[in-house]
Design a protein around this motif. Structure first.
Motif, PDB file in Angstrom:
ATOM      1  N   LEU A 149       0.559   0.368  14.149  1.00  0.00           N
ATOM      2  CA  LEU A 149       0.337   0.046  12.742  1.00  0.00           C
ATOM      3  C   LEU A 149       1.535  -0.709  12.168  1.00  0.00           C
ATOM      4  O   LEU A 149       1.375  -1.583  11.306  1.00  0.00           O
ATOM      5  N   GLU A 150       2.732  -0.374  12.620  1.00  0.00           N
ATOM      6  CA  GLU A 150       3.912  -1.126  12.204  1.00  0.00           C
ATOM      7  C   GLU A 150       3.810  -2.573  12.673  1.00  0.00           C
ATOM      8  O   GLU A 150       4.142  -3.511  11.927  1.00  0.00           O
ATOM      9  N   TYR A 151       3.350  -2.769  13.915  1.00  0.00           N
ATOM     10  CA  TYR A 151       3.199  -4.130  14.435  1.00  0.00           C
ATOM     11  C   TYR A 151       2.206  -4.924  13.583  1.00  0.00           C
ATOM     12  O   TYR A 151       2.452  -6.086  13.244  1.00  0.00           O
ATOM     13  N   LEU A 152       1.094  -4.304  13.266  1.00  0.00           N
ATOM     14  CA  LEU A 152       0.083  -4.980  12.455  1.00  0.00           C
ATOM     15  C   LEU A 152       0.627  -5.305  11.069  1.00  0.00           C
ATOM     16  O   LEU A 152       0.341  -6.372  10.512  1.00  0.00           O
ATOM     17  N   GLN A 153       1.415  -4.392  10.507  1.00  0.00           N
ATOM     18  CA  GLN A 153       2.020  -4.643   9.202  1.00  0.00           C
ATOM     19  C   GLN A 153       2.969  -5.834   9.269  1.00  0.00           C
ATOM     20  O   GLN A 153       2.968  -6.697   8.374  1.00  0.00           O
ATOM     21  N   GLU A 154       3.786  -5.905  10.324  1.00  0.00           N
ATOM     22  CA  GLU A 154       4.717  -7.024  10.455  1.00  0.00           C
ATOM     23  C   GLU A 154       3.969  -8.353  10.524  1.00  0.00           C
ATOM     24  O   GLU A 154       4.336  -9.329   9.858  1.00  0.00           O
ATOM     25  N   GLY A 155       2.916  -8.400  11.336  1.00  0.00           N
ATOM     26  CA  GLY A 155       2.149  -9.633  11.453  1.00  0.00           C
ATOM     27  C   GLY A 155       1.451  -9.997  10.162  1.00  0.00           C
ATOM     28  O   GLY A 155       1.411 -11.169   9.759  1.00  0.00           O
TER      29      GLY A 155
END
Length: 291
Positions: A181-187
């Motif tokens: 979810l952190e990765y998706l937020q960054e993108g």
């Protein structure tokens, strides 16, 4: 019947709005889920261990954010079973604070899990006794609904190079489900920032996350080469828009997600219509139908 886990909060959980960041809610759910399953079904291992023969793995999360959560010493996470199937079951949650007699629900969520056999790299069916035990905790039976098929709209603006940190990996040797979810937020932030930077400051309407749905397709590992987060705008409404994303390694998809973003007025702390300029820009970027 509900299991209640008292989850401590940390100052570092807060975002620039002085609310708990939406990603951190999954940390709370994970801690509550482990405590819940240790209590009701210790044979279904929900905590990470490097020597585990099998364990429960997350298939999907669905979380709806109802009210901002400020810093408290702790919050209550109420857990119960909402569905039991042949090879999966669903835990539902509410994240709650209480002030006197007032009960405030800050988020409601669900997690689909399956027992996974590491040596064979496959899920297994639940045993009859496991299903019976889980069904004893069913409340408000609710069928889980998978994400509808996505039609990615790939553009240079929607591409974000993602490097996995060594600390993102759990005891199983895989990237932890919360970190996705952190990765998706960054993108997503990189993608929406590119849009905002095309607008004058007075036209930049803020957004907050109202709902996140994520499905896990393949494991991710620590490596030198980056993965990619690809994002696109699926639709826009009067006061919200839907951003869809995939985490990819070339053409291989590791996770997919759909996020509802609500346009937001920080002064009134309420939803708001986007500025005319922002609406026009977002509408010009909505993925074309029939792609």
């Amino acid at each position: 019947m509900r299991h209640v886990y008292q989850c401590p909060l940390r100052w570092a959980d807060l975002d620039p709005l002085q609310h708990v960041n939406n990603v951190k809610y999954l940390d709370y759910l994970q801690d509550a889920r482990v405590d819940f399953l240790r209590t009701i079904a210790p044979g279904l291992r929900a905590d990470a261990a490097s020597d585990a023969v099998e364990a429960l793995v997350v298939v999907a999360h669905d979380i709806t954010y109802a009210a901002p959560l400020a810093l408290h010493r702790s919050v209550d996470v109420e857990c119960w079973i909402s569905e039991v199937k042949a090879a999966t079951f669903t835990i539902s949650y509410e994240i709650v604070t209480r002030v006197g007699e007032q009960r405030v629900v800050h988020a409601s969520a669900s997690t689909v899990l399956t027992p996974f056999v590491f040596a064979e790299q496959r899920p297994r069916r639940l045993a009859a006794e496991e299903r019976a035990l889980l069904k004893g905790w069913i409340e408000n039976p609710t069928p889980s609904t998978p994400l509808p098929p996505m039609r990615p709209h790939l553009t240079p603006a929607g591409h974000y190079d993602l490097n996995v940190r060594f600390s993102d990996v759990d005891a199983y040797g895989h990237v932890n489900n919360v970190t996705f979810l952190e990765y998706l937020q960054e993108g997503r932030i990189a993608f929406t920032a590119e849009l905002r930077n095309q607008l004058e400051p007075q036209d930049r309407t803020s957004v907050v996350v109202a709902r996140t749905r994520i499905e896990y397709v393949r494991q991710m590992h620590h490596r030198v080469e980056p993965y990619a987060v690809v994002s696109w705008i699926e639709s826009i409404g009067n006061r919200s828009m839907v951003v869809e994303s995939e985490i990819r390694d070339g053409d291989v998809v590791h996770a997919r997600a759909s996020v509802v973003l609500v346009f937001f007025d920080p002064e009134t702390q309420r939803s708001a219509a986007p500025s005319a300029a922002m609406r026009a820009l977002v509408e010009s970027r909505v993925a074309p139908a029939g792609r």
